[in-house]
Design a protein around this motif. Structure first.
Motif, PDB file in Angstrom:
ATOM      1  N   GLN A   1     -40.612  28.973  83.308  1.00  0.00           N
ATOM      2  CA  GLN A   1     -39.702  29.535  84.292  1.00  0.00           C
ATOM      3  C   GLN A   1     -38.406  29.937  83.606  1.00  0.00           C
ATOM      4  O   GLN A   1     -37.685  29.100  83.100  1.00  0.00           O
ATOM      5  N   VAL A   2     -38.137  31.241  83.593  1.00  0.00           N
ATOM      6  CA  VAL A   2     -36.920  31.732  82.972  1.00  0.00           C
ATOM      7  C   VAL A   2     -35.738  31.407  83.875  1.00  0.00           C
ATOM      8  O   VAL A   2     -35.801  31.570  85.095  1.00  0.00           O
ATOM      9  N   GLN A   3     -34.662  30.962  83.274  1.00  0.00           N
ATOM     10  CA  GLN A   3     -33.436  30.707  84.033  1.00  0.00           C
ATOM     11  C   GLN A   3     -32.297  31.550  83.498  1.00  0.00           C
ATOM     12  O   GLN A   3     -32.191  31.786  82.294  1.00  0.00           O
ATOM     13  N   LEU A   4     -31.470  32.009  84.414  1.00  0.00           N
ATOM     14  CA  LEU A   4     -30.286  32.790  84.063  1.00  0.00           C
ATOM     15  C   LEU A   4     -29.068  32.066  84.621  1.00  0.00           C
ATOM     16  O   LEU A   4     -29.047  31.713  85.791  1.00  0.00           O
ATOM     17  N   VAL A   5     -28.083  31.862  83.783  1.00  0.00           N
ATOM     18  CA  VAL A   5     -26.863  31.174  84.209  1.00  0.00           C
ATOM     19  C   VAL A   5     -25.696  32.127  84.054  1.00  0.00           C
ATOM     20  O   VAL A   5     -25.384  32.561  82.939  1.00  0.00           O
ATOM     21  N   GLU A   6     -25.053  32.429  85.182  1.00  0.00           N
ATOM     22  CA  GLU A   6     -23.950  33.380  85.193  1.00  0.00           C
ATOM     23  C   GLU A   6     -22.617  32.661  85.269  1.00  0.00           C
ATOM     24  O   GLU A   6     -22.519  31.562  85.807  1.00  0.00           O
ATOM     25  N   SER A   7     -21.587  33.329  84.768  1.00  0.00           N
ATOM     26  CA  SER A   7     -20.237  32.808  84.875  1.00  0.00           C
ATOM     27  C   SER A   7     -19.253  33.957  84.718  1.00  0.00           C
ATOM     28  O   SER A   7     -19.640  35.065  84.332  1.00  0.00           O
ATOM     29  N   GLY A   8     -17.985  33.684  85.038  1.00  0.00           N
ATOM     30  CA  GLY A   8     -16.948  34.664  84.774  1.00  0.00           C
ATOM     31  C   GLY A   8     -16.362  35.348  85.981  1.00  0.00           C
ATOM     32  O   GLY A   8     -15.381  36.094  85.853  1.00  0.00           O
ATOM     33  N   GLY A   9     -16.928  35.140  87.159  1.00  0.00           N
ATOM     34  CA  GLY A   9     -16.373  35.786  88.340  1.00  0.00           C
ATOM     35  C   GLY A   9     -15.065  35.151  88.760  1.00  0.00           C
ATOM     36  O   GLY A   9     -14.612  34.158  88.177  1.00  0.00           O
ATOM     37  N   GLY A  10     -14.423  35.734  89.765  1.00  0.00           N
ATOM     38  CA  GLY A  10     -13.169  35.173  90.255  1.00  0.00           C
ATOM     39  C   GLY A  10     -12.379  36.177  91.051  1.00  0.00           C
ATOM     40  O   GLY A  10     -12.882  37.242  91.424  1.00  0.00           O
ATOM     41  N   LEU A  11     -11.129  35.813  91.306  1.00  0.00           N
ATOM     42  CA  LEU A  11     -10.200  36.654  92.047  1.00  0.00           C
ATOM     43  C   LEU A  11      -9.269  37.353  91.068  1.00  0.00           C
ATOM     44  O   LEU A  11      -8.680  36.703  90.204  1.00  0.00           O
ATOM     45  N   VAL A  12      -9.130  38.648  91.207  1.00  0.00           N
ATOM     46  CA  VAL A  12      -8.297  39.419  90.291  1.00  0.00           C
ATOM     47  C   VAL A  12      -7.600  40.526  91.069  1.00  0.00           C
ATOM     48  O   VAL A  12      -8.123  41.021  92.072  1.00  0.00           O
ATOM     49  N   GLN A  13      -6.435  40.913  90.608  1.00  0.00           N
ATOM     50  CA  GLN A  13      -5.707  42.001  91.252  1.00  0.00           C
ATOM     51  C   GLN A  13      -6.281  43.348  90.840  1.00  0.00           C
ATOM     52  O   GLN A  13      -6.871  43.485  89.757  1.00  0.00           O
ATOM     53  N   GLY A 108     -30.388  35.720  88.587  1.00  0.00           N
ATOM     54  CA  GLY A 108     -29.468  34.600  88.496  1.00  0.00           C
ATOM     55  C   GLY A 108     -28.932  34.262  89.875  1.00  0.00           C
ATOM     56  O   GLY A 108     -29.316  34.871  90.878  1.00  0.00           O
ATOM     57  N   GLN A 109     -28.037  33.277  89.922  1.00  0.00           N
ATOM     58  CA  GLN A 109     -27.542  32.795  91.208  1.00  0.00           C
ATOM     59  C   GLN A 109     -26.418  33.662  91.781  1.00  0.00           C
ATOM     60  O   GLN A 109     -26.081  33.548  92.960  1.00  0.00           O
ATOM     61  N   GLY A 110     -25.865  34.523  90.962  1.00  0.00           N
ATOM     62  CA  GLY A 110     -24.787  35.398  91.408  1.00  0.00           C
ATOM     63  C   GLY A 110     -23.414  34.822  91.130  1.00  0.00           C
ATOM     64  O   GLY A 110     -23.225  33.602  91.126  1.00  0.00           O
ATOM     65  N   THR A 111     -22.468  35.697  90.890  1.00  0.00           N
ATOM     66  CA  THR A 111     -21.086  35.292  90.686  1.00  0.00           C
ATOM     67  C   THR A 111     -20.186  36.251  91.470  1.00  0.00           C
ATOM     68  O   THR A 111     -20.351  37.465  91.397  1.00  0.00           O
ATOM     69  N   GLN A 112     -19.269  35.690  92.237  1.00  0.00           N
ATOM     70  CA  GLN A 112     -18.423  36.484  93.119  1.00  0.00           C
ATOM     71  C   GLN A 112     -17.237  37.061  92.359  1.00  0.00           C
ATOM     72  O   GLN A 112     -16.539  36.345  91.637  1.00  0.00           O
ATOM     73  N   VAL A 113     -17.023  38.355  92.544  1.00  0.00           N
ATOM     74  CA  VAL A 113     -15.812  39.008  92.048  1.00  0.00           C
ATOM     75  C   VAL A 113     -15.066  39.559  93.261  1.00  0.00           C
ATOM     76  O   VAL A 113     -15.638  40.325  94.050  1.00  0.00           O
ATOM     77  N   THR A 114     -13.822  39.160  93.392  1.00  0.00           N
ATOM     78  CA  THR A 114     -12.993  39.627  94.492  1.00  0.00           C
ATOM     79  C   THR A 114     -11.755  40.304  93.925  1.00  0.00           C
ATOM     80  O   THR A 114     -11.033  39.700  93.127  1.00  0.00           O
ATOM     81  N   VAL A 115     -11.544  41.555  94.326  1.00  0.00           N
ATOM     82  CA  VAL A 115     -10.421  42.329  93.833  1.00  0.00           C
ATOM     83  C   VAL A 115      -9.426  42.535  94.976  1.00  0.00           C
ATOM     84  O   VAL A 115      -9.765  43.112  96.012  1.00  0.00           O
TER      85      VAL A 115
END
Length: 117
Positions: A1-13, A108-115
């Motif tokens: 079972q392949v796994q993908l681990v995401e990171s790096g999202g966040g709140l940015v102007q 992957g599980q997804g990472t939220q980016v909010t601008v």
């Protein structure tokens, strides 16, 4: 079972940048395509950027010139640098891979980016 681990999202102007990372649990040379998709509520996931066979990069028209996809072979990781961000770039970004032209896609599980404006 392949796994993908995401990171790096966040709140940015607006106008800012982030780097999203996606680490795969398999050797990157076994991966045919590696990319990022965006999904807003109520809509289907859409391609943002993808690398095919480690060589060809494809981008959605809306992000050309602002986003850059790259990969780190020793780390089995793909990155998406998202720059000159706009409020409409706000979404959940999902990493996805395939191991062949017709193979099923792994997500992957997804990472939220909010601008913020």
């Amino acid at each position: 079972q392949v796994q993908l681990v995401e990171s790096g999202g966040g709140l940015v102007q607006a106008g800012g940048s982030l780097r999203l990372s996606c680490a795969a649990s398999i050797n990157i040379f076994r991966i045919y395509s590696m990319g990022w998709y965006g999904q807003v509520p109520g809509k289907e996931r859409e391609l943002v950027a993808s690398i095919i066979s480690g060589v060809s990069a494809v981008y959605a028209d809306s992000v050309k010139g602002r986003f850059t996809i790259s990969r780190d072979t020793p780390k089995n990781t793909v990155y998406l640098r998202v720059g000159s961000l706009k409020p409409e770039d706000t979404t959940v970004y999902y990493c996805s891979i395939t191991t062949g032209r017709s193979s099923p896609r792994t997500w992957g599980q997804g990472t939220q980016v909010t601008v913020s404006s």
